[in-house]
Design a protein around this motif. Sequence first.
Motif, PDB file in Angstrom:
ATOM      1  N   PHE A 118       0.833  -1.197   0.000  1.00 12.69           N
ATOM      2  CA  PHE A 118       0.000   0.000   0.000  1.00 12.69           C
ATOM      3  C   PHE A 118       0.874   1.256   0.000  1.00 12.69           C
ATOM      4  O   PHE A 118       0.569   2.240  -0.683  1.00 12.69           O
ATOM      5  N   ALA A 119       1.973   1.238   0.753  1.00 16.98           N
ATOM      6  CA  ALA A 119       2.885   2.390   0.791  1.00 16.98           C
ATOM      7  C   ALA A 119       3.476   2.654  -0.596  1.00 16.98           C
ATOM      8  O   ALA A 119       3.632   3.812  -0.997  1.00 16.98           O
ATOM      9  N   ILE A 120       3.776   1.591  -1.334  1.00  9.86           N
ATOM     10  CA  ILE A 120       4.272   1.740  -2.710  1.00  9.86           C
ATOM     11  C   ILE A 120       3.187   2.369  -3.589  1.00  9.86           C
ATOM     12  O   ILE A 120       3.454   3.288  -4.367  1.00  9.86           O
ATOM     13  N   PHE A 121       1.967   1.881  -3.449  1.00 14.03           N
ATOM     14  CA  PHE A 121       0.824   2.414  -4.185  1.00 14.03           C
ATOM     15  C   PHE A 121       0.642   3.902  -3.875  1.00 14.03           C
ATOM     16  O   PHE A 121       0.477   4.729  -4.779  1.00 14.03           O
ATOM     17  N   HIS A 122       0.708   4.252  -2.597  1.00 12.04           N
ATOM     18  CA  HIS A 122       0.554   5.644  -2.157  1.00 12.04           C
ATOM     19  C   HIS A 122       1.620   6.533  -2.787  1.00 12.04           C
ATOM     20  O   HIS A 122       1.339   7.617  -3.285  1.00 12.04           O
ATOM     21  N   GLU A 123       2.837   6.069  -2.773  1.00 11.84           N
ATOM     22  CA  GLU A 123       3.947   6.826  -3.353  1.00 11.84           C
ATOM     23  C   GLU A 123       3.745   7.056  -4.845  1.00 11.84           C
ATOM     24  O   GLU A 123       3.996   8.145  -5.364  1.00 11.84           O
ATOM     25  N   SER A 124       3.249   6.044  -5.533  1.00 15.02           N
ATOM     26  CA  SER A 124       3.017   6.150  -6.971  1.00 15.02           C
ATOM     27  C   SER A 124       1.924   7.174  -7.295  1.00 15.02           C
ATOM     28  O   SER A 124       2.027   7.897  -8.288  1.00 15.02           O
ATOM     29  N   ILE A 125       0.902   7.241  -6.460  1.00 19.21           N
ATOM     30  CA  ILE A 125      -0.146   8.248  -6.647  1.00 19.21           C
ATOM     31  C   ILE A 125       0.462   9.645  -6.572  1.00 19.21           C
ATOM     32  O   ILE A 125       0.183  10.509  -7.401  1.00 19.21           O
ATOM     33  N   HIS A 126       1.310   9.866  -5.583  1.00 23.52           N
ATOM     34  CA  HIS A 126       1.911  11.188  -5.411  1.00 23.52           C
ATOM     35  C   HIS A 126       2.931  11.505  -6.503  1.00 23.52           C
ATOM     36  O   HIS A 126       3.083  12.663  -6.876  1.00 23.52           O
ATOM     37  N   LEU A 127       3.587  10.496  -7.030  1.00 19.07           N
ATOM     38  CA  LEU A 127       4.475  10.716  -8.171  1.00 19.07           C
ATOM     39  C   LEU A 127       3.659  11.230  -9.352  1.00 19.07           C
ATOM     40  O   LEU A 127       4.068  12.167 -10.043  1.00 19.07           O
ATOM     41  N   GLY A 128       2.496  10.651  -9.567  1.00 21.65           N
ATOM     42  CA  GLY A 128       1.615  11.130 -10.631  1.00 21.65           C
ATOM     43  C   GLY A 128       1.182  12.570 -10.409  1.00 21.65           C
ATOM     44  O   GLY A 128       1.119  13.366 -11.363  1.00 21.65           O
TER      45      GLY A 128
END
Length: 154
Positions: free
Chosen positions: A130-140
């Motif tokens: 989930f932390a990886i997913f969260h980080e990817s959202i913010h990268l976008g």
Amino acid sequence: MSELLFKHYELARDRFVKSVDALEEGIADVQPEGFNNTIHWHVGHVLTVAEQLLFGFPKKSTQLPANYMALFASGTSPAAWDGEVPQLQDLVVQLQEQVARIKEFPAESFNQRLKTAFLGQETFGELTNFAIFHESIHLGQIQAMKRVINAAAK
């Protein structure tokens, strides 16, 4: 499972850091119309939330200053920043140090069940994913903000 999580975390963090490192001077603190925060905030937010999720910040982790919660927690905004705010490059260094600490987790820890499920995540491995997913959202978000800021400057 742990090798795959480590690989994905490294990939996400590497792309995140490279995206931040590629920013033109001064762009990180611009808040474009239609966005609630700045790129600077997103960088601190990703760092702080990952520290919360994976290391129990601020109660169980002392790796980040306590004021990061007031600066970067969900629902905060740079418009309300008061006091000392870390420089963007300091946050990038902390992101790199954090991923090195994440890679030190023992493989068996990813199978540990959480005391209480969090956002549907029931094991530490799921929480890490989930932390990886969260980080990817913010990268976008950072990439979108960069495009909007650059388009407005032309």
